[in-house]
Design a protein around this motif. Structure first.
Motif, mmCIF file in Angstrom:
data_model
loop_
_atom_site.group_PDB
_atom_site.id
_atom_site.type_symbol
_atom_site.label_atom_id
_atom_site.label_comp_id
_atom_site.label_asym_id
_atom_site.label_seq_id
_atom_site.Cartn_x
_atom_site.Cartn_y
_atom_site.Cartn_z
ATOM 1 N N ASP A 118 -33.852 -102.578 -33.939
ATOM 2 C CA ASP A 118 -32.915 -103.668 -34.242
ATOM 3 C C ASP A 118 -32.036 -103.301 -35.436
ATOM 4 O OD1 ASP A 118 -34.759 -103.764 -36.276
ATOM 5 O OD2 ASP A 118 -35.351 -105.852 -35.967
ATOM 6 N N ARG A 119 -31.845 -101.990 -35.647
ATOM 7 C CA ARG A 119 -31.074 -101.512 -36.815
ATOM 8 C C ARG A 119 -29.742 -100.898 -36.405
ATOM 9 N NH1 ARG A 119 -35.162 -97.670 -39.859
ATOM 10 N NH2 ARG A 119 -35.373 -96.895 -37.713
ATOM 11 N N GLY A 120 -29.139 -101.401 -35.325
ATOM 12 C CA GLY A 120 -27.862 -100.877 -34.876
ATOM 13 C C GLY A 120 -26.713 -101.240 -35.806
ATOM 14 N N PRO A 121 -25.556 -100.569 -35.658
ATOM 15 C CA PRO A 121 -24.435 -100.788 -36.576
ATOM 16 C C PRO A 121 -23.657 -102.078 -36.332
ATOM 17 C CG PRO A 121 -23.839 -99.175 -34.905
ATOM 18 C CD PRO A 121 -25.306 -99.461 -34.710
ATOM 19 N N GLU A 122 -23.792 -102.681 -35.138
ATOM 20 C CA GLU A 122 -23.024 -103.878 -34.813
ATOM 21 C C GLU A 122 -23.948 -105.070 -34.610
ATOM 22 O OE1 GLU A 122 -19.773 -104.206 -34.721
ATOM 23 O OE2 GLU A 122 -19.349 -102.091 -35.153
ATOM 24 N N GLN A 123 -23.503 -106.227 -35.053
ATOM 25 C CA GLN A 123 -24.235 -107.466 -34.838
ATOM 26 C C GLN A 123 -23.531 -108.273 -33.751
ATOM 27 O OE1 GLN A 123 -27.208 -108.174 -36.283
ATOM 28 N NE2 GLN A 123 -26.977 -106.085 -37.057
ATOM 29 N N PRO A 124 -24.292 -108.948 -32.876
ATOM 30 C CA PRO A 124 -23.660 -109.712 -31.794
ATOM 31 C C PRO A 124 -22.831 -110.875 -32.324
ATOM 32 C CG PRO A 124 -26.016 -110.180 -31.914
ATOM 33 C CD PRO A 124 -25.762 -109.023 -32.836
ATOM 34 N N LYS A 125 -21.759 -111.207 -31.582
ATOM 35 C CA LYS A 125 -20.908 -112.338 -31.915
ATOM 36 C C LYS A 125 -21.180 -113.449 -30.903
ATOM 37 C CE LYS A 125 -17.299 -109.315 -33.753
ATOM 38 N NZ LYS A 125 -15.891 -108.862 -33.642
ATOM 39 N N PRO A 126 -21.577 -114.620 -31.362
ATOM 40 C CA PRO A 126 -21.921 -115.701 -30.425
ATOM 41 C C PRO A 126 -20.758 -116.037 -29.497
ATOM 42 C CG PRO A 126 -22.630 -116.243 -32.646
ATOM 43 C CD PRO A 126 -21.769 -115.015 -32.761
ATOM 44 N N PRO A 127 -21.042 -116.359 -28.227
ATOM 45 C CA PRO A 127 -19.977 -116.759 -27.302
ATOM 46 C C PRO A 127 -19.391 -118.103 -27.696
ATOM 47 C CG PRO A 127 -22.132 -117.066 -26.292
ATOM 48 C CD PRO A 127 -22.369 -116.359 -27.592
ATOM 49 N N ALA A 238 -13.151 -101.484 3.076
ATOM 50 C CA ALA A 238 -14.443 -102.170 3.112
ATOM 51 C C ALA A 238 -15.159 -102.179 1.766
ATOM 52 C CB ALA A 238 -15.345 -101.513 4.159
ATOM 53 N N VAL A 239 -14.511 -101.636 0.719
ATOM 54 C CA VAL A 239 -15.168 -101.495 -0.584
ATOM 55 C C VAL A 239 -14.617 -102.509 -1.579
ATOM 56 C CG1 VAL A 239 -15.697 -99.940 -2.491
ATOM 57 C CG2 VAL A 239 -15.528 -99.038 -0.164
ATOM 58 N N GLY A 240 -15.507 -103.165 -2.281
ATOM 59 C CA GLY A 240 -15.143 -104.014 -3.404
ATOM 60 C C GLY A 240 -16.005 -103.664 -4.602
ATOM 61 N N ILE A 241 -15.605 -104.106 -5.787
ATOM 62 C CA ILE A 241 -16.366 -103.856 -7.014
ATOM 63 C C ILE A 241 -16.489 -105.169 -7.774
ATOM 64 C CG2 ILE A 241 -16.501 -102.592 -9.188
ATOM 65 C CD1 ILE A 241 -14.663 -100.484 -7.944
ATOM 66 N N ALA A 242 -17.719 -105.537 -8.107
ATOM 67 C CA ALA A 242 -17.962 -106.710 -8.942
ATOM 68 C C ALA A 242 -18.472 -106.241 -10.297
ATOM 69 C CB ALA A 242 -18.973 -107.643 -8.289
ATOM 70 N N THR A 243 -17.869 -106.734 -11.372
ATOM 71 C CA THR A 243 -18.281 -106.364 -12.722
ATOM 72 C C THR A 243 -18.546 -107.634 -13.532
ATOM 73 O OG1 THR A 243 -15.993 -106.284 -13.514
ATOM 74 C CG2 THR A 243 -16.940 -104.233 -12.680
ATOM 75 N N ALA A 244 -19.354 -107.492 -14.578
ATOM 76 C CA ALA A 244 -19.657 -108.658 -15.415
ATOM 77 C C ALA A 244 -19.969 -108.232 -16.833
ATOM 78 C CB ALA A 244 -20.828 -109.450 -14.841
ATOM 79 N N ALA A 245 -19.533 -109.048 -17.782
ATOM 80 C CA ALA A 245 -20.020 -108.988 -19.156
ATOM 81 C C ALA A 245 -21.128 -110.035 -19.243
ATOM 82 C CB ALA A 245 -18.908 -109.300 -20.148
ATOM 83 N N ILE A 246 -22.303 -109.637 -19.718
ATOM 84 C CA ILE A 246 -23.479 -110.504 -19.695
ATOM 85 C C ILE A 246 -23.901 -110.805 -21.130
ATOM 86 C CG2 ILE A 246 -25.813 -110.779 -18.812
ATOM 87 C CD1 ILE A 246 -25.160 -108.668 -16.705
ATOM 88 N N SER A 247 -24.107 -112.082 -21.422
ATOM 89 C CA SER A 247 -24.417 -112.516 -22.786
ATOM 90 C C SER A 247 -25.628 -113.428 -22.801
ATOM 91 C CB SER A 247 -23.224 -113.274 -23.398
ATOM 92 O OG SER A 247 -22.051 -112.487 -23.400
ATOM 93 N N ASP A 248 -26.233 -113.551 -23.988
ATOM 94 C CA ASP A 248 -27.163 -114.641 -24.259
ATOM 95 C C ASP A 248 -26.464 -115.578 -25.243
ATOM 96 O OD1 ASP A 248 -27.349 -113.410 -26.742
ATOM 97 O OD2 ASP A 248 -29.377 -112.648 -26.431
ATOM 98 N N GLU A 249 -27.183 -116.515 -25.810
ATOM 99 C CA GLU A 249 -26.533 -117.487 -26.688
ATOM 100 C C GLU A 249 -26.164 -116.925 -28.055
ATOM 101 O OE1 GLU A 249 -27.710 -121.765 -26.247
ATOM 102 O OE2 GLU A 249 -29.468 -120.880 -25.255
ATOM 103 N N THR A 250 -26.540 -115.654 -28.320
ATOM 104 C CA THR A 250 -26.148 -115.034 -29.585
ATOM 105 C C THR A 250 -25.036 -113.999 -29.411
ATOM 106 O OG1 THR A 250 -27.806 -113.264 -29.457
ATOM 107 C CG2 THR A 250 -28.490 -115.334 -30.458
ATOM 108 N N GLY A 251 -24.735 -113.587 -28.168
ATOM 109 C CA GLY A 251 -23.662 -112.625 -27.973
ATOM 110 C C GLY A 251 -23.888 -111.700 -26.781
ATOM 111 N N LEU A 252 -23.039 -110.678 -26.675
ATOM 112 C CA LEU A 252 -23.060 -109.747 -25.547
ATOM 113 C C LEU A 252 -24.367 -108.956 -25.520
ATOM 114 C CD1 LEU A 252 -21.218 -108.509 -23.244
ATOM 115 C CD2 LEU A 252 -20.668 -106.706 -24.899
#
Length: 265
Positions: A118-127, A238-252
């Motif tokens: 849990d010592r990464g350089p970036e902290q999550p930003k709440p949505p 016949a090809v499609g692509i679905a992408t998502a950014a996934i978050s919790d209540e504290t951020g990405l």
């Protein structure tokens, strides 16, 4: 406050755990996908494969890829896991999901495992929004219940009957009866829904089935809710692509992608 549904307590029931690491499960009706009550939604199998991978190491999943070899039946399934590339810093592990009745692999997964930290350089930003900001929408009558009824949905924007991107908070039930749901299992039980959250076609006329799911996990999510901010891109074939950014209540927490088979129903 949003109430927690007790309609479907879990996706699977553990039947047997052998000494060689193979485990056998009964698939419960909540696993069934939108197209048929006989075939599972991709979320529960992804979470079940993640469970097998997590039990092979104390490290955390940084990248997860599931290959769907065909429809996953709502029946007896078995999982196995193997360390493919051991290492002090990172490991590559694999898992397989078997259809017990037919004796064949129906899905497989590969994951890179990273040290827990849990010592990464970036902290999550709440949505900007939370589950309480979303609204419940009834599922399309053209889709089967099962998984769709087992998961709690709170829509911030879009819907499966509105073509275009969508943002939704999801709260899945337990994965295995009597077991707590791990953070990454919760994430993967939801991530496969990106193609439905961002449905770009009329579900009464078109099917869009994913052949794989890839999720890059920045950190395990916290809390009961997972948010998908999803978009589907279609091609001329016949090809499609679905992408998502996934978050919790504290951020990405993760980003996902799926290759879709797009075909008339």
């Amino acid at each position: 406050m949003i109430e927690k549904s007790a309609q479907h307590p879990c996706f699977y029931r553990l039947l047997d755990a052998s000494g060689d690491g193979r485990e056998t499960f009964e698939s419960l009706p909540a696993t069934a996908g939108p197209w048929s009550p006989e075939a599972q939604h991709g979320g529960p199998p992804a979470a079940l494969l993640a469970r097998a991978l997590e039990r092979s190491s104390d490290a955390v999943i940084g990248r997860f890829t599931m290959e769907l070899h065909g429809p996953v039946p709502v029946g007896r399934l078995a999982t196995t896991a193997t360390v493919l590339r051991p290492g002090r810093s990172v490991q590559l592990v694999g898992a397989e999901l078997y259809d017990v009745a037919r004796g064949r692999v129906v899905a497989s997964a590969r994951a890179w495992l990273f040290p827990a930290s849990d010592r990464g350089p970036e902290q999550p930003k709440p949505p900007e929004h939370g589950p309480a900001d979303g609204a419940h929408h009834a599922r399309p009558t053209a889709w089967h219940g099962g998984y769709l009824d087992a998961v709690e949905w709170r829509w911030v924007s879009g819907s499966v009957e509105t073509a275009g991107p969508g943002v939704v908070w999801m709260r899945p039930p337990a994965l295995v009866e009597g077991e707590p749901l791990s953070p990454v299992q919760r994430l993967l039980a939801c991530a496969d829904s990106a193609s439905g959250v961002s449905a770009a076609l009329d579900v009464r006329r078109w099917a869009f089935l994913n052949t794989e799911l890839t999720v890059h996990v920045l950190r395990p999510p916290v809390g009961d809710w997972v948010c998908l901010d999803a978009e589907t891109t279609l091609g001329s074939g016949a090809v499609g692509i679905a992408t998502a950014a996934i978050s919790d209540e504290t951020g990405l927490v993760a980003r996902s992608s799926q290759a879709l088979l797009v075909a008339p129903r």
